[in-house]
Motif scaffolding. Structure first.
Motif, PDB file in Angstrom:
ATOM      1  N   GLY A 255      36.399  15.250  58.707  1.00  0.00           N
ATOM      2  CA  GLY A 255      37.283  14.367  59.464  1.00  0.00           C
ATOM      3  C   GLY A 255      38.647  14.214  58.810  1.00  0.00           C
ATOM      4  O   GLY A 255      38.859  14.658  57.665  1.00  0.00           O
ATOM      5  N   GLU A 256      39.575  13.636  59.535  1.00  0.00           N
ATOM      6  CA  GLU A 256      40.934  13.381  59.022  1.00  0.00           C
ATOM      7  C   GLU A 256      41.401  12.034  59.539  1.00  0.00           C
ATOM      8  O   GLU A 256      40.825  11.489  60.478  1.00  0.00           O
ATOM      9  N   SER A 257      42.482  11.541  58.963  1.00  0.00           N
ATOM     10  CA  SER A 257      43.050  10.280  59.433  1.00  0.00           C
ATOM     11  C   SER A 257      43.856  10.548  60.710  1.00  0.00           C
ATOM     12  O   SER A 257      44.318  11.677  60.938  1.00  0.00           O
ATOM     13  N   PRO A 258      44.055   9.516  61.565  1.00  0.00           N
ATOM     14  CA  PRO A 258      44.870   9.703  62.769  1.00  0.00           C
ATOM     15  C   PRO A 258      46.276  10.212  62.418  1.00  0.00           C
ATOM     16  O   PRO A 258      46.856  11.010  63.146  1.00  0.00           O
ATOM     17  N   GLU A 259      46.784   9.785  61.258  1.00  0.00           N
ATOM     18  CA  GLU A 259      48.122  10.209  60.829  1.00  0.00           C
ATOM     19  C   GLU A 259      48.176  11.734  60.603  1.00  0.00           C
ATOM     20  O   GLU A 259      49.116  12.401  61.025  1.00  0.00           O
ATOM     21  N   VAL A 260      47.144  12.261  59.958  1.00  0.00           N
ATOM     22  CA  VAL A 260      47.109  13.706  59.689  1.00  0.00           C
ATOM     23  C   VAL A 260      46.994  14.475  61.007  1.00  0.00           C
ATOM     24  O   VAL A 260      47.659  15.502  61.208  1.00  0.00           O
TER      25      VAL A 260
ATOM     26  N   LYS B 100      33.021   8.191  47.196  1.00  0.00           N
ATOM     27  CA  LYS B 100      33.992   8.655  46.191  1.00  0.00           C
ATOM     28  C   LYS B 100      35.378   8.617  46.806  1.00  0.00           C
ATOM     29  O   LYS B 100      35.632   9.255  47.840  1.00  0.00           O
ATOM     30  N   SER B 101      36.282   7.867  46.167  1.00  0.00           N
ATOM     31  CA  SER B 101      37.598   7.628  46.767  1.00  0.00           C
ATOM     32  C   SER B 101      38.399   8.904  47.016  1.00  0.00           C
ATOM     33  O   SER B 101      39.224   8.956  47.915  1.00  0.00           O
ATOM     34  N   GLU B 102      38.125   9.963  46.215  1.00  0.00           N
ATOM     35  CA  GLU B 102      38.929  11.173  46.378  1.00  0.00           C
ATOM     36  C   GLU B 102      38.296  12.173  47.362  1.00  0.00           C
ATOM     37  O   GLU B 102      38.850  13.231  47.633  1.00  0.00           O
ATOM     38  N   HIS B 103      37.130  11.824  47.915  1.00  0.00           N
ATOM     39  CA  HIS B 103      36.471  12.761  48.831  1.00  0.00           C
ATOM     40  C   HIS B 103      37.145  12.705  50.205  1.00  0.00           C
ATOM     41  O   HIS B 103      37.415  11.613  50.716  1.00  0.00           O
ATOM     42  N   PRO B 104      37.434  13.876  50.813  1.00  0.00           N
ATOM     43  CA  PRO B 104      38.156  13.900  52.098  1.00  0.00           C
ATOM     44  C   PRO B 104      37.516  13.027  53.188  1.00  0.00           C
ATOM     45  O   PRO B 104      38.228  12.385  53.967  1.00  0.00           O
ATOM     46  N   GLU B 105      36.183  13.012  53.241  1.00  0.00           N
ATOM     47  CA  GLU B 105      35.503  12.192  54.257  1.00  0.00           C
ATOM     48  C   GLU B 105      35.848  10.715  54.062  1.00  0.00           C
ATOM     49  O   GLU B 105      36.162   9.987  55.014  1.00  0.00           O
ATOM     50  N   VAL B 106      35.813  10.275  52.803  1.00  0.00           N
ATOM     51  CA  VAL B 106      36.081   8.862  52.480  1.00  0.00           C
ATOM     52  C   VAL B 106      37.551   8.528  52.729  1.00  0.00           C
ATOM     53  O   VAL B 106      37.878   7.457  53.260  1.00  0.00           O
ATOM     54  N   ILE B 107      38.437   9.449  52.375  1.00  0.00           N
ATOM     55  CA  ILE B 107      39.878   9.228  52.601  1.00  0.00           C
ATOM     56  C   ILE B 107      40.118   8.975  54.097  1.00  0.00           C
ATOM     57  O   ILE B 107      40.842   8.052  54.485  1.00  0.00           O
ATOM     58  N   ALA B 108      39.457   9.774  54.949  1.00  0.00           N
ATOM     59  CA  ALA B 108      39.646   9.624  56.402  1.00  0.00           C
ATOM     60  C   ALA B 108      39.013   8.334  56.925  1.00  0.00           C
ATOM     61  O   ALA B 108      39.593   7.649  57.777  1.00  0.00           O
ATOM     62  N   ILE B 109      37.840   7.957  56.408  1.00  0.00           N
ATOM     63  CA  ILE B 109      37.189   6.701  56.848  1.00  0.00           C
ATOM     64  C   ILE B 109      38.107   5.530  56.494  1.00  0.00           C
ATOM     65  O   ILE B 109      38.384   4.651  57.322  1.00  0.00           O
ATOM     66  N   LYS B 110      38.613   5.545  55.273  1.00  0.00           N
ATOM     67  CA  LYS B 110      39.474   4.456  54.808  1.00  0.00           C
ATOM     68  C   LYS B 110      40.757   4.379  55.654  1.00  0.00           C
ATOM     69  O   LYS B 110      41.164   3.298  56.093  1.00  0.00           O
ATOM     70  N   ALA B 111      41.358   5.545  55.898  1.00  0.00           N
ATOM     71  CA  ALA B 111      42.610   5.563  56.669  1.00  0.00           C
ATOM     72  C   ALA B 111      42.391   5.001  58.074  1.00  0.00           C
ATOM     73  O   ALA B 111      43.241   4.260  58.589  1.00  0.00           O
ATOM     74  N   ASN B 112      41.265   5.321  58.681  1.00  0.00           N
ATOM     75  CA  ASN B 112      40.967   4.797  60.027  1.00  0.00           C
ATOM     76  C   ASN B 112      40.817   3.276  59.994  1.00  0.00           C
ATOM     77  O   ASN B 112      41.373   2.564  60.824  1.00  0.00           O
TER      78      ASN B 112
ATOM     79  N   LYS C 282      30.706   8.491  63.373  1.00  0.00           N
ATOM     80  CA  LYS C 282      30.021   7.194  63.480  1.00  0.00           C
ATOM     81  C   LYS C 282      30.438   6.266  62.333  1.00  0.00           C
ATOM     82  O   LYS C 282      30.607   5.074  62.532  1.00  0.00           O
ATOM     83  N   VAL C 283      30.600   6.832  61.132  1.00  0.00           N
ATOM     84  CA  VAL C 283      31.010   6.003  59.979  1.00  0.00           C
ATOM     85  C   VAL C 283      32.437   5.498  60.210  1.00  0.00           C
ATOM     86  O   VAL C 283      32.742   4.327  59.978  1.00  0.00           O
ATOM     87  N   GLN C 284      33.300   6.409  60.677  1.00  0.00           N
ATOM     88  CA  GLN C 284      34.693   6.003  60.952  1.00  0.00           C
ATOM     89  C   GLN C 284      34.711   4.863  61.966  1.00  0.00           C
ATOM     90  O   GLN C 284      35.396   3.864  61.779  1.00  0.00           O
TER      91      GLN C 284
END
Ligand code: SF4
Length: 297
Positions: free
Chosen positions: A85-90, A131-143, A111-113
């Protein structure tokens, strides 16, 4: 190799049922190939490695599917959002560069997002276990961050301590978890949050595929004196799998059959060997590992 250099054959080798590609990875790899086959004249690229496996990335390159390290200033054709996944911004940046985005975020990651967004919108202090640096987590957080500033990522109680006062004073706390995390990590954080939150909502978003793979592998570890975990050391789910099994039996984590050579002595000594693999490990790599052990090469 001389005959006497061959490995002594173990008594028994057992391959886990849930070894190799999960449905999210399978779906991503098959869809990207189909996209290229249906659009031979268009550029088809993927933002970041589609899966953590060099052989698969090379196979995609050979089919003309490029892996982009970053979004270029200008692009054309299709740009795939991988299963993390990615953030809406990306996704917006992909469009602005001139690409047509195709979103292959795994439905379980989506579903997590969605859950994190729901909690943020409902006024929860959102804790993402991951893990804060994991791409999945970065995208969940950004959402989630689009809706609230009260979003924090942690894999340990120590990482949450600096937010303790804020969490204590907030009316409610909501928890989601990275799809490939260890259940013990979630449990430890939930226990701590229970002691400091006024109200606590927990969404166990560890995906079914990860949960089943981990639970089957634990059984395998109990029944074998050596377990071999096959898969990339960059892959979160593979690394977690090896960590879990190390607590139960002797475990080695290898990326491919060549690495078996580093563990000849351990393999020779083992009477019963269990083999499992991460969600991004192709079948042919697992088969090569089994064949090499069976042949005693
Ligand atoms: S490990 Fe789970 S969340 Fe990740 S791609 Fe596979 S099925 Fe989806």
């Amino acid at each position: 190799m001389k005959k006497e250099d061959n490995l002594k054959l173990p008594k028994q080798i057992t391959l886990a049922k849930f070894a190799g590609f999960c449905y999210g990875v399978k779906r991503a790899v098959e869809t990207v190939k189909k996209l290229k086959a249906e659009n031979p004249d268009k550029n088809v690229s993927v933002l970041g490695e589609l899966i953590h496996n060099t052989d698969v990335i090379e196979e995609l390159e050979a089919l003309g599917i490029k892996t982009l390290k970053e979004i270029p200033a200008h692009g054309d054709g299709i740009c795939v959002v991988r299963s993390h996944g990615e953030s809406p911004e990306v996704i917006e940046q992909i469009k602005n560069a001139g690409f047509t985005p195709v979103d292959l975020t795994c439905p379980d990651v989506k579903k997590v997002q969605q859950k994190a967004v729901e909690l943020a919108k409902d006024g929860y202090y959102v804790v993402i276990v991951g893990k804060s640096e994991h791409p999945e987590v970065i995208a969940i957080k950004a959402n989630a961050k689009l809706w609230s500033d009260k979003v924090v990522v942690a894999t340990s109680i120590d990482q949450l301590k600096p937010f303790e006062t804020e969490i204590k004073s907030h009316k409610k706390t909501g928890v989601v978890v990275q799809t490939t995390q260890r259940i013990t990590t979630l449990n430890a954080i939930v226990e701590y949050l229970t002691s400091i939150s006024k109200e606590l909502h927990i969404a166990n978003t560890i995906c079914q595929s990860t949960a089943m793979r981990q639970s089957e592998a634990k059984e395998l570890a109990k029944e074998n004196d050596l377990v071999i975990v096959v898969g990339s050391k960059k892959s979160a789910n593979t690394t977690h799998l090896a960590e879990i099994l190390k607590d139960i039996t002797r475990t080695i984590h290898i990326e491919n059959d060549t690495e078996l050579d580093n563990y000849r002595e351990l393999i020779e000594k083992a009477e019963k060997i269990g083999i499992t693999a991460g969600a991004s490990t192709p079948q042919n790599i697992i088969e090569k590992v089994i064949k090499k052990i069976e042949k005693g090469e």
